[in-house]
Write a protein that holds these residues in place. Structure first.
Motif, PDB file in Angstrom:
ATOM      1  N   GLU B  15       0.833  -1.204   0.000  1.00 17.62           N
ATOM      2  CA  GLU B  15       0.000   0.000   0.000  1.00 17.62           C
ATOM      3  C   GLU B  15       0.869   1.256   0.000  1.00 17.62           C
ATOM      4  O   GLU B  15       1.868   1.329   0.719  1.00 17.62           O
ATOM      5  CB  GLU B  15      -0.868  -0.033   1.252  1.00 17.62           C
ATOM      6  N   GLY B  16       0.482   2.226  -0.842  1.00 13.94           N
ATOM      7  CA  GLY B  16       1.208   3.484  -0.898  1.00 13.94           C
ATOM      8  C   GLY B  16       2.239   3.550  -2.004  1.00 13.94           C
ATOM      9  O   GLY B  16       2.674   4.650  -2.382  1.00 13.94           O
ATOM     10  N   LEU B  17       2.638   2.421  -2.541  1.00 16.01           N
ATOM     11  CA  LEU B  17       3.599   2.420  -3.641  1.00 16.01           C
ATOM     12  C   LEU B  17       2.888   2.661  -4.967  1.00 16.01           C
ATOM     13  O   LEU B  17       1.685   2.404  -5.087  1.00 16.01           O
ATOM     14  CB  LEU B  17       4.351   1.086  -3.686  1.00 16.01           C
ATOM     15  N   LEU B  76      -1.389   1.319 -17.536  1.00 13.33           N
ATOM     16  CA  LEU B  76      -2.241   1.866 -16.470  1.00 13.33           C
ATOM     17  C   LEU B  76      -1.373   2.237 -15.275  1.00 13.33           C
ATOM     18  O   LEU B  76      -0.556   1.427 -14.824  1.00 13.33           O
ATOM     19  CB  LEU B  76      -3.293   0.826 -16.053  1.00 13.33           C
ATOM     20  N   GLN B  77      -1.574   3.437 -14.726  1.00 17.11           N
ATOM     21  CA  GLN B  77      -0.744   3.892 -13.618  1.00 17.11           C
ATOM     22  C   GLN B  77      -1.588   4.537 -12.525  1.00 17.11           C
ATOM     23  O   GLN B  77      -2.688   5.032 -12.766  1.00 17.11           O
ATOM     24  CB  GLN B  77       0.292   4.914 -14.126  1.00 17.11           C
ATOM     25  N   LYS B  78      -1.018   4.486 -11.330  1.00 16.98           N
ATOM     26  CA  LYS B  78      -1.598   5.190 -10.187  1.00 16.98           C
ATOM     27  C   LYS B  78      -0.452   5.554  -9.273  1.00 16.98           C
ATOM     28  O   LYS B  78       0.469   4.756  -9.081  1.00 16.98           O
ATOM     29  CB  LYS B  78      -2.618   4.304  -9.465  1.00 16.98           C
ATOM     30  N   SER B  79      -0.513   6.722  -8.682  1.00 15.51           N
ATOM     31  CA  SER B  79       0.638   7.202  -7.914  1.00 15.51           C
ATOM     32  C   SER B  79       0.793   6.471  -6.574  1.00 15.51           C
ATOM     33  O   SER B  79       1.907   6.287  -6.090  1.00 15.51           O
ATOM     34  CB  SER B  79       0.522   8.707  -7.679  1.00 15.51           C
ATOM     35  N   LEU B  83      -5.500  -0.509  -0.722  1.00 13.91           N
ATOM     36  CA  LEU B  83      -5.939  -1.894  -0.543  1.00 13.91           C
ATOM     37  C   LEU B  83      -7.123  -2.212  -1.459  1.00 13.91           C
ATOM     38  O   LEU B  83      -7.216  -3.319  -2.009  1.00 13.91           O
ATOM     39  CB  LEU B  83      -6.324  -2.149   0.918  1.00 13.91           C
ATOM     40  N   SER B  84      -8.006  -1.245  -1.633  1.00 20.92           N
ATOM     41  CA  SER B  84      -9.214  -1.461  -2.439  1.00 20.92           C
ATOM     42  C   SER B  84      -8.914  -1.557  -3.937  1.00 20.92           C
ATOM     43  O   SER B  84      -9.812  -1.864  -4.725  1.00 20.92           O
ATOM     44  CB  SER B  84     -10.210  -0.322  -2.208  1.00 20.92           C
ATOM     45  N   ASP B  85      -7.671  -1.313  -4.336  1.00 21.72           N
ATOM     46  CA  ASP B  85      -7.304  -1.457  -5.755  1.00 21.72           C
ATOM     47  C   ASP B  85      -7.051  -2.906  -6.132  1.00 21.72           C
ATOM     48  O   ASP B  85      -6.893  -3.231  -7.308  1.00 21.72           O
ATOM     49  CB  ASP B  85      -6.046  -0.633  -6.071  1.00 21.72           C
ATOM     50  N   SER B  86      -7.005  -3.783  -5.153  1.00 16.16           N
ATOM     51  CA  SER B  86      -6.792  -5.206  -5.436  1.00 16.16           C
ATOM     52  C   SER B  86      -7.929  -5.718  -6.317  1.00 16.16           C
ATOM     53  O   SER B  86      -9.101  -5.652  -5.932  1.00 16.16           O
ATOM     54  CB  SER B  86      -6.746  -5.997  -4.133  1.00 16.16           C
ATOM     55  N   VAL B 112      -2.769  -5.686  -3.436  1.00 15.29           N
ATOM     56  CA  VAL B 112      -2.145  -4.635  -2.630  1.00 15.29           C
ATOM     57  C   VAL B 112      -2.170  -5.084  -1.173  1.00 15.29           C
ATOM     58  O   VAL B 112      -3.236  -5.390  -0.632  1.00 15.29           O
ATOM     59  CB  VAL B 112      -2.877  -3.294  -2.805  1.00 15.29           C
ATOM     60  N   LYS B 113      -0.997  -5.107  -0.554  1.00 14.50           N
ATOM     61  CA  LYS B 113      -0.883  -5.563   0.831  1.00 14.50           C
ATOM     62  C   LYS B 113      -0.602  -4.399   1.768  1.00 14.50           C
ATOM     63  O   LYS B 113      -0.004  -3.405   1.344  1.00 14.50           O
ATOM     64  CB  LYS B 113       0.244  -6.597   0.931  1.00 14.50           C
ATOM     65  N   PRO B 114      -1.024  -4.526   3.023  1.00 16.53           N
ATOM     66  CA  PRO B 114      -0.796  -3.425   3.982  1.00 16.53           C
ATOM     67  C   PRO B 114       0.696  -3.238   4.252  1.00 16.53           C
ATOM     68  O   PRO B 114       1.486  -4.179   4.130  1.00 16.53           O
ATOM     69  CB  PRO B 114      -1.512  -3.886   5.249  1.00 16.53           C
TER      70      PRO B 114
END
Lengths: 119, 114
Positions: B15-17, B76-79, B83-86, B112-114
């Motif tokens: 998460e966050g990456l 496809l990209q996201k900054s 977790l909900s993007d899994s 996506v892991k915590p």
């Protein structure tokens, strides 16, 4: 808004059996599709129909028949179920893929799927 | 015929990456439409992004993608992953707007892991 209804949700068949899956949409969309979803193989197009009574083969049409009885309904028949076959069949519709990319055209709306298992 | 290639079958992130899912395509036609669909567990695929215009960034729900015809790509990209993007992400192509025939890639499972 609208909804796509697929019946049945679960389908268990015997090897060699002829099986029919049904799809209804109330979007009043022109184009309807049948896709097969297998793990690791993506969504493969079986048949699609751009208007009532039209039928177009996709990449995976062998072993299947389809029928667009009216604008709102599109059915798929597995002509002879294969032993141990397991897959999800997804029905979808769109309003017709016009050139207006910003409009709601070009968007596929999917049903919840029919899960097939063949014993 | 047309084809879409998603090189990663499975992507696992903390998460966050940042997220980047690859999509390249092949078509002989010069004006393809490209799409990203997302499918969460026990749900149906739904449209996330679409593009027709070369070199123009398109954004939705924190995700973005740019169609580059020179490299036949639509990544496809996201900054920052949440977790909900899994979910399972599909890239798709239609080579001409009125044919109705979409070609999908094999899909990329993003976890996506915590």
């Amino acid at each position: 808004g609208g909804i796509i209804t697929q019946t049945p949700k679960f389908l268990i068949g015997q090897e060699g059996q002829k099986l029919t899956l049904k799809c209804q949409q109330n979007f009043n969309h022109d184009t309807m599709y049948w896709y097969r979803q297998d793990s690791g193989k993506g969504l493969r197009l079986i048949y699609y129909s751009i208007t009532e009574n039209d039928l177009q083969k996709g990449d995976l049409s062998e072993g299947y028949d389809a029928s667009r009885e009216k604008k709102s309904s599109f059915s798929l028949t597995v002509t002879s179920a294969q032993k141990n076959e397991m897959a999800v069949f997804l029905c979808a519709s769109s309003s017709g893929l016009g050139n207006r990319i910003r409009s709601r055209q070009n968007t596929l709306y999917f049903g919840a799927g029919t899960r097939l298992s063949v014993l | 015929g047309d084809s879409v290639t998603q090189t990663e079958g499975l992507v696992t992130l903390t998460e966050g990456l940042p997220v980047m899912l690859n999509c390249t395509y092949q078509t002989i036609y010069s004006n393809p439409f490209l799409f990203w669909y997302v499918q969460h567990l026990n749900e149906s695929p739904r449209l996330l992004l679409k593009s027709f215009t070369d070199n123009k960034r398109t954004e939705h729900q924190g995700f973005h993608a740019t169609l580059h015809k020179s490299s036949s790509s639509f990544h496809l990209q996201k900054s920052s992953a949440q977790l909900s993007d899994s979910a399972l992400y599909y890239c798709a192509l239609v080579y001409r707007a009125n044919t109705g025939k979409l070609t999908f890639g094999d899909g990329t499972v993003l976890t996506v892991k915590p």
